[in-house]
Write a protein that holds these residues in place. Structure first.
Motif, PDB file in Angstrom:
ATOM      1  N   ARG A  57       2.577 -35.668  41.108  1.00  0.00           N
ATOM      2  CA  ARG A  57       1.207 -35.152  41.278  1.00  0.00           C
ATOM      3  C   ARG A  57       0.830 -34.277  40.093  1.00  0.00           C
ATOM      4  O   ARG A  57      -0.284 -34.351  39.579  1.00  0.00           O
ATOM      5  N   THR A  58       1.773 -33.455  39.645  1.00  0.00           N
ATOM      6  CA  THR A  58       1.508 -32.596  38.488  1.00  0.00           C
ATOM      7  C   THR A  58       1.326 -33.423  37.221  1.00  0.00           C
ATOM      8  O   THR A  58       0.421 -33.163  36.412  1.00  0.00           O
ATOM      9  N   ALA A  59       2.184 -34.425  37.058  1.00  0.00           N
ATOM     10  CA  ALA A  59       2.125 -35.254  35.858  1.00  0.00           C
ATOM     11  C   ALA A  59       0.850 -36.087  35.795  1.00  0.00           C
ATOM     12  O   ALA A  59       0.442 -36.519  34.711  1.00  0.00           O
ATOM     13  N   LEU A  60       0.230 -36.333  36.960  1.00  0.00           N
ATOM     14  CA  LEU A  60      -0.991 -37.149  36.997  1.00  0.00           C
ATOM     15  C   LEU A  60      -2.218 -36.291  37.262  1.00  0.00           C
ATOM     16  O   LEU A  60      -3.211 -36.775  37.843  1.00  0.00           O
ATOM     17  N   SER A  61      -2.178 -35.065  36.845  1.00  0.00           N
ATOM     18  CA  SER A  61      -3.334 -34.185  37.041  1.00  0.00           C
ATOM     19  C   SER A  61      -3.491 -33.282  35.827  1.00  0.00           C
ATOM     20  O   SER A  61      -2.559 -33.098  35.033  1.00  0.00           O
ATOM     21  N   GLY A  62      -4.696 -32.739  35.686  1.00  0.00           N
ATOM     22  CA  GLY A  62      -4.965 -31.751  34.651  1.00  0.00           C
ATOM     23  C   GLY A  62      -4.651 -32.210  33.247  1.00  0.00           C
ATOM     24  O   GLY A  62      -4.916 -33.355  32.866  1.00  0.00           O
ATOM     25  N   ILE A  63      -4.062 -31.335  32.490  1.00  0.00           N
ATOM     26  CA  ILE A  63      -3.805 -31.606  31.075  1.00  0.00           C
ATOM     27  C   ILE A  63      -2.786 -32.744  30.889  1.00  0.00           C
ATOM     28  O   ILE A  63      -2.840 -33.481  29.907  1.00  0.00           O
ATOM     29  N   TYR A  64      -1.880 -32.892  31.863  1.00  0.00           N
ATOM     30  CA  TYR A  64      -0.874 -33.954  31.720  1.00  0.00           C
ATOM     31  C   TYR A  64      -1.508 -35.334  31.862  1.00  0.00           C
ATOM     32  O   TYR A  64      -1.129 -36.273  31.161  1.00  0.00           O
ATOM     33  N   LYS A  66      -4.658 -36.002  31.094  1.00  0.00           N
ATOM     34  CA  LYS A  66      -5.403 -36.188  29.851  1.00  0.00           C
ATOM     35  C   LYS A  66      -4.463 -36.590  28.718  1.00  0.00           C
ATOM     36  O   LYS A  66      -4.798 -37.423  27.880  1.00  0.00           O
ATOM     37  N   THR A  67      -3.283 -35.987  28.701  1.00  0.00           N
ATOM     38  CA  THR A  67      -2.297 -36.336  27.675  1.00  0.00           C
ATOM     39  C   THR A  67      -1.844 -37.783  27.818  1.00  0.00           C
ATOM     40  O   THR A  67      -1.723 -38.512  26.826  1.00  0.00           O
ATOM     41  N   PHE A  68      -1.607 -38.195  29.067  1.00  0.00           N
ATOM     42  CA  PHE A  68      -1.173 -39.581  29.312  1.00  0.00           C
ATOM     43  C   PHE A  68      -2.255 -40.557  28.858  1.00  0.00           C
ATOM     44  O   PHE A  68      -1.963 -41.569  28.194  1.00  0.00           O
ATOM     45  N   LEU A  69      -3.523 -40.282  29.199  1.00  0.00           N
ATOM     46  CA  LEU A  69      -4.619 -41.174  28.810  1.00  0.00           C
ATOM     47  C   LEU A  69      -4.824 -41.150  27.295  1.00  0.00           C
ATOM     48  O   LEU A  69      -5.095 -42.201  26.692  1.00  0.00           O
ATOM     49  N   ALA A  70      -4.685 -39.974  26.681  1.00  0.00           N
ATOM     50  CA  ALA A  70      -4.825 -39.887  25.219  1.00  0.00           C
ATOM     51  C   ALA A  70      -3.722 -40.679  24.526  1.00  0.00           C
ATOM     52  O   ALA A  70      -3.963 -41.336  23.507  1.00  0.00           O
ATOM     53  N   THR A  71      -2.518 -40.628  25.092  1.00  0.00           N
ATOM     54  CA  THR A  71      -1.406 -41.391  24.519  1.00  0.00           C
ATOM     55  C   THR A  71      -1.650 -42.894  24.648  1.00  0.00           C
ATOM     56  O   THR A  71      -1.397 -43.662  23.712  1.00  0.00           O
ATOM     57  N   ALA A  72      -2.154 -43.312  25.817  1.00  0.00           N
ATOM     58  CA  ALA A  72      -2.454 -44.735  26.018  1.00  0.00           C
ATOM     59  C   ALA A  72      -3.541 -45.192  25.049  1.00  0.00           C
ATOM     60  O   ALA A  72      -3.444 -46.280  24.452  1.00  0.00           O
ATOM     61  N   ARG A  73      -4.581 -44.355  24.874  1.00  0.00           N
ATOM     62  CA  ARG A  73      -5.652 -44.711  23.930  1.00  0.00           C
ATOM     63  C   ARG A  73      -5.110 -44.794  22.502  1.00  0.00           C
ATOM     64  O   ARG A  73      -5.447 -45.716  21.747  1.00  0.00           O
ATOM     65  N   TYR A  74      -4.255 -43.845  22.138  1.00  0.00           N
ATOM     66  CA  TYR A  74      -3.646 -43.858  20.802  1.00  0.00           C
ATOM     67  C   TYR A  74      -2.818 -45.126  20.590  1.00  0.00           C
ATOM     68  O   TYR A  74      -2.890 -45.766  19.528  1.00  0.00           O
ATOM     69  N   ALA A  75      -2.043 -45.516  21.605  1.00  0.00           N
ATOM     70  CA  ALA A  75      -1.198 -46.713  21.484  1.00  0.00           C
ATOM     71  C   ALA A  75      -2.063 -47.964  21.368  1.00  0.00           C
ATOM     72  O   ALA A  75      -1.762 -48.863  20.563  1.00  0.00           O
ATOM     73  N   LEU A 237      -2.095 -33.267  22.068  1.00  0.00           N
ATOM     74  CA  LEU A 237      -0.785 -33.491  22.672  1.00  0.00           C
ATOM     75  C   LEU A 237      -0.620 -34.947  23.071  1.00  0.00           C
ATOM     76  O   LEU A 237      -1.519 -35.563  23.634  1.00  0.00           O
ATOM     77  N   PHE A 238       0.549 -35.535  22.775  1.00  0.00           N
ATOM     78  CA  PHE A 238       0.899 -36.880  23.222  1.00  0.00           C
ATOM     79  C   PHE A 238       2.070 -36.778  24.197  1.00  0.00           C
ATOM     80  O   PHE A 238       2.761 -35.756  24.255  1.00  0.00           O
ATOM     81  N   MET A 239       2.307 -37.872  24.904  1.00  0.00           N
ATOM     82  CA  MET A 239       3.339 -37.847  25.943  1.00  0.00           C
ATOM     83  C   MET A 239       4.718 -37.551  25.371  1.00  0.00           C
ATOM     84  O   MET A 239       5.517 -36.851  25.991  1.00  0.00           O
ATOM     85  N   GLY A 240       5.019 -38.083  24.201  1.00  0.00           N
ATOM     86  CA  GLY A 240       6.314 -37.816  23.595  1.00  0.00           C
ATOM     87  C   GLY A 240       6.514 -36.332  23.348  1.00  0.00           C
ATOM     88  O   GLY A 240       7.586 -35.771  23.622  1.00  0.00           O
ATOM     89  N   GLN A 241       5.452 -35.679  22.840  1.00  0.00           N
ATOM     90  CA  GLN A 241       5.531 -34.237  22.603  1.00  0.00           C
ATOM     91  C   GLN A 241       5.602 -33.468  23.925  1.00  0.00           C
ATOM     92  O   GLN A 241       6.346 -32.485  24.040  1.00  0.00           O
ATOM     93  N   ALA A 242       4.808 -33.928  24.916  1.00  0.00           N
ATOM     94  CA  ALA A 242       4.779 -33.229  26.204  1.00  0.00           C
ATOM     95  C   ALA A 242       6.136 -33.308  26.906  1.00  0.00           C
ATOM     96  O   ALA A 242       6.625 -32.320  27.464  1.00  0.00           O
ATOM     97  N   ILE A 243       6.755 -34.486  26.869  1.00  0.00           N
ATOM     98  CA  ILE A 243       8.058 -34.652  27.512  1.00  0.00           C
ATOM     99  C   ILE A 243       9.111 -33.813  26.785  1.00  0.00           C
ATOM    100  O   ILE A 243       9.936 -33.132  27.404  1.00  0.00           O
ATOM    101  N   SER A 244       9.061 -33.866  25.455  1.00  0.00           N
ATOM    102  CA  SER A 244      10.005 -33.065  24.669  1.00  0.00           C
ATOM    103  C   SER A 244       9.848 -31.581  24.976  1.00  0.00           C
ATOM    104  O   SER A 244      10.841 -30.849  25.103  1.00  0.00           O
ATOM    105  N   SER A 245       8.592 -31.140  25.123  1.00  0.00           N
ATOM    106  CA  SER A 245       8.334 -29.725  25.415  1.00  0.00           C
ATOM    107  C   SER A 245       8.901 -29.325  26.782  1.00  0.00           C
ATOM    108  O   SER A 245       9.464 -28.237  26.935  1.00  0.00           O
TER     109      SER A 245
END
Length: 286
Positions: A57-64, A66-75, A237-245
């Motif tokens: 739920r946390t990973a699919l809400s808020g900034i996370y 947005k990060t997931f969607l931004a990463t998908a758009r970037y890919a 922020l991208f997912m790779g950076q978010a996961i690493s963080s």
């Protein structure tokens, strides 16, 4: 035909067991821990095992989210740019390079075999203020003044396309090289222009190669960490950076695991879609 003896069968089983053991120990086991941790509860520097969807739920809400969607758009954007650049290069090597095909492929692949980090960092020098890109664009009249492209999304896309272009070119080249030349000649004989031949012959026949190129580029792009950090200045922020963080800074292993599993689910969806598209591979050149 004589049946293999018992010692030979045992030897075959041992040889087959080595890669299976490698796969289990270094891939399936870490993946299993990641999935288990994703349902757990984060503690200080650890994970208490349990079964909760709170991390998802946390990973699919808020900034996370947005990060997931931004990463998908970037890919998606990076992958489309890669394919658009790879297709004409692969076509040229397959249909026009003649006896120089091997040399052309070597020119494409040799830079790819060098250090990934060095290749990406070289773009920091090229794109920096006062760098070669600024001088070249000013000399050609395409730009005036300082070039402020480093630490932007544009620099990230340039670096990504450069880094992944070789592995996009090769599968498309392999497919186009197997297409009989008679198909192109027949299109021209029937009055098809170069554009029509490309749209109705080249593009459909290269479909398996394009699908494979998408698989080889889009999947690692979803977890890309180095290029956004070095060329994007860590902005956005991208997912790779978010996961690493989550793993290295916050030490929230449970949330980091849930985010990693979501990326893995996206990768699985891509593989499933492309697996259907690559079914026609055997038909090419057959």
């Amino acid at each position: 035909m004589s049946r293999p003896t018992a010692p030979r069968r045992r030897g075959d089983h041992v040889l087959a067991g080595i890669p299976v053991a490698w796969l289990v120990v270094f891939f399936l086991a870490p993946l299993g821990f990641t999935v288990v941790y994703s349902f757990g509860v984060s503690t200080f520097g650890g994970v208490r095992l349990g079964f909760s969807f709170d991390n998802y739920r946390t990973a699919l809400s808020g900034i996370y989210l947005k990060t997931f969607l931004a990463t998908a758009r970037y890919a998606v954007i990076s992958c489309v740019l890669c394919i658009a650049a790879a297709l004409p290069v692969a076509y040229f090597i397959a249909r026009r390079a003649g006896r120089h095909k091997t040399l052309a492929l070597a020119i494409v692949l040799i830079p790819y075999l060098t250090s990934f980090l060095v290749r990406v960092m070289s773009w920091q020098i090229l794109l920096a203020r006062g760098g070669a890109a600024e001088h070249l664009l000013n000399a050609l009249g395409l730009h005036a003044g300082p070039l402020d492209v480093l630490d932007t999304r544009t620099a990230v896309y340039i670096g990504t396309v450069y880094a992944y272009l070789p592995i996009a070119i090769v599968p498309i080249y392999v497919v186009l090289d197997r297409v009989p030349a008679e198909l192109f000649e027949a299109s021209h004989d029937l009055g098809g222009s170069r554009l029509k031949t490309f749209v109705h012959v080249t593009l459909p026949m290269s479909r398996p190669g394009i699908a494979t190129a998408v698989l080889l580029t889009a999947v690692p792009m979803l977890g890309e960490l180095v290029i956004p950090q070095l060329l994007g200045g860590g902005k956005g922020l991208f997912m790779g950076q978010a996961i690493s963080s989550q793993y290295l800074k916050s030490q929230n292993y449970a949330l980091g695991s849930a985010m990693a599993v979501l990326v893995l689910a996206a990768v699985t969806a891509i593989v499933a879609i492309l697996a259907r598209l690559t079914k026609g591979f055997d038909e090419v050149g057959g």
